[in-house]
Design an enzyme around this catalytic site. Sequence first.
Site, short mmCIF file in Angstrom:
data_model
loop_
_atom_site.label_atom_id
_atom_site.label_comp_id
_atom_site.label_asym_id
_atom_site.label_seq_id
_atom_site.Cartn_x
_atom_site.Cartn_y
_atom_site.Cartn_z
N GLU A 1 -4.12 -1.20 1.07
CA GLU A 1 -3.81 -1.09 2.43
C GLU A 1 -4.46 0.05 3.12
O GLU A 1 -3.74 0.68 4.16
CB GLU A 1 -2.37 -1.51 2.54
CG GLU A 1 -2.00 -2.87 2.34
CD GLU A 1 -0.43 -3.02 2.71
OE1 GLU A 1 0.09 -2.10 3.03
OE2 GLU A 1 -0.14 -4.29 2.57
N GLU B 1 -1.72 -9.64 -1.44
CA GLU B 1 -0.17 -9.24 -1.45
C GLU B 1 0.56 -9.91 -0.54
O GLU B 1 0.13 -10.26 0.75
CB GLU B 1 -0.10 -7.89 -1.44
CG GLU B 1 1.40 -7.44 -1.63
CD GLU B 1 1.65 -5.68 -1.44
OE1 GLU B 1 0.82 -5.10 -1.61
OE2 GLU B 1 2.68 -5.54 -0.51
C1 147 Z 1 3.24 -3.31 1.23
C2 147 Z 1 2.53 -2.42 0.05
O1 147 Z 1 1.36 -2.70 -0.36
C3 147 Z 1 3.66 -2.44 -1.20
O2 147 Z 1 3.38 -1.52 -2.12
C4 147 Z 1 4.93 -2.31 -0.60
O3 147 Z 1 5.40 -1.29 -0.11
C5 147 Z 1 5.36 -3.65 0.10
C6 147 Z 1 6.86 -3.40 0.54
O4 147 Z 1 6.93 -4.46 1.67
O5 147 Z 1 4.45 -3.30 1.39
O6 147 Z 1 2.90 -2.49 2.21
C7 147 Z 1 2.83 -2.74 3.66
C8 147 Z 1 3.58 -1.71 4.21
C9 147 Z 1 3.78 -1.94 5.74
C10 147 Z 1 3.12 -3.23 6.35
C11 147 Z 1 2.64 -4.28 5.40
C12 147 Z 1 2.32 -3.76 4.15
N1 147 Z 1 3.39 -3.63 7.54
O7 147 Z 1 4.21 -2.77 8.41
O8 147 Z 1 3.00 -4.47 8.20
#
Ligand code: 147
Length: 655
Positions: A168, A243
């Site tokens: 990300e 993911e």
């Molecule tokens: C994802 C991460 O890749 C994971 O490690 C974990 O933190 C997960 C928890 O929900 O989230 O990261 C994101 C964090 C924020 C968003 C999307 C993915 N978002 O705000 O859209």
Amino acid sequence: LIDSVPDDDENYIVFDDTPGLGRQFEGIGAISGGGATSKLLVNYPKKQRDEILDYLFKPNFGASLQIFKVEIGGDAQSTDGTEASHMHEKGDENYQRGYEWWLMREAKKRNPNIKLYCLPWGFPGWLGQGTHNPYVNPQLTADYVVSWILGAKKVYNLTIDYVGIWNEKPYDVTYIKTLRKTLDRQGFTKTLIIAPDGSWDISADILKDQELASGIHAIGCHYPGTFSTTEARMTEKSLWASEDYSTYNDEVGGGCWARILNQNYVNGLMTSTISWNLVASYYNYLPFYRDGLMTAVEPWSGNYNVSTPIWMTAHTTQFVDIGWRYLSHDTGVGKLPDGGSYVSLTDAASGELTIIIETMSHDHSKCIRPSLPPYKVSPQTMTIFLEGSFAAVETMDVWYSKLAFDGTENIMFQKKQPLTFTDGKAQLSLGVDEIYTLSTIKTGNKGAHPNPPQSSPFPQVVADMFDEYPEYVEPNYLAPQVGSLEVRNVSGKRVARQTVLQRPVYWCNAETADKTISVIGDFDWPEMRFTVKFSIPANNGTFGVFVAVRVDRGGCQVQNAQGIFFFVFPTTRKFIVSSDFARKNVLKEGWLSSSTTGEHVIFLQVHKGVAIGKFDSRQAFNISAPETPKTGFAAVGTDNYGYIDLHQYLLQGPQ
Ligand code: 147
């Protein structure tokens, strides 16, 4: 005079391979990491630990996962903690750290065909060469990642099937090409790149760059909300929800997972969906509690919970192998007229057929993100026609689940009477919040282990001298949030050493702390006593050490943690008590009376509104405890990125 009511409840769906097939199915998986999501699993009693692993990985038992994705530890906070890098420093190389190696082996032991996928969240600081950009030197970072893949092969004979870019965070075209070349040069031509592990936006670059296109196997998008973009489809790459999920694993979580497993293909042509996370094994009150396929947060009792997403996964994985093909849209894949969706897949070679139908209602299948536009689902009768290669199928096994929201019990992955087809035709009545699998595969099985031991609170006393571990693994219970801990032999003694010496190429948006911290205990404890025996190595030692109580947060927010923090600086003999980790709000300062070298004992207790700190058995302070926070974790850490050797700790709860 209504003598014949038209049966508009009846929906006709045809399953036919004559018009050709759709995309190849590439598997359903789950992630350990991103980060430290399996922390508490490791020290479960072996019996329960093996049971949990069976529910996750054992074919025809539970979730029967087909892909296992792990974090390449980067010494950086990556959601629920940090995971150790295999190279804390340049030239350092070690494949014994953390727990992902062990987990990958447990997965492979149960299912030799499981695909392994690795991805970094953060990177050790030296790769940034003074910046927070891992692409400053693309070759250095590619070598670092490929050395992990090489380590997996050499040390554990684990073949890594897929590798990602930077979770990300921005991708870099030069880096992706460099990674591809480096993999090829090391003989890993079959290790495929999934990029970028973020959004679909890489599609434009893929469309205009042939070398980039040929280096990438699949576009990995996170939380796609079941849709892909036109551009992404134009690339003709595989499309993955690399993911997804991250939803509290109650009934709604199960509904979310069942809906997206089908609709990621129906709406978005995604051929793989991977859950964050595999098993929620991190302390309550760390971020995203219970956002895993199942929950295992009590190593002390052995209690665990086989949650709804496990059985939702089984509805697909037990009846479809990687390499099967989806049928085409309109002749086997689509939306049901009265809400819900269906997919169907065939192995092509021998005419096996699996149909998965879900009727998850809007409010009972919301995921954490993105928001779900409204839609309606109502009970309906589905008339199924099997045509083409499937015309001769006489019966299909039927597996059924219903998520209950009315106080009744869930029905999870129950085998029903097989469905009989007459002239290729059969009927099925569908309710709301249900999932059906119809399959010519007869090996579906609902595995079961005896009920786990009863749940119990975190033990009143936990102590560790670090004698019982193989060298380099992370000690139990202590959950690093900044920095990393590993058991070491130091001059004939067992210690847990904090090993990170510079700020990593961080993953959280603002990893500003230059202090390290590990949390432990029961967040609901109002009172506790924490005693830690430590020494500071002469080379690269930290200047200050702290213990803390009532620490109110971890994860990416740990920088802002409040609580009671007792810092000591043995070389200057100073101590500071603060109500925050950042040490902005000082409650008390003073001087320590003991010697400056060797082993020390630091002690902090909060009891009846009073906080008492001792250093080498002499009281340093006695103050009234701040009003808030009222409860929280205990913690231990360093005032800067430096080594500390923990020799022993003793944590005592309120009783
Ligand atoms: C994802 C991460 O890749 C994971 O490690 C974990 O933190 C997960 C928890 O929900 O989230 O990261 C994101 C964090 C924020 C968003 C999307 C993915 N978002 O705000 O859209």
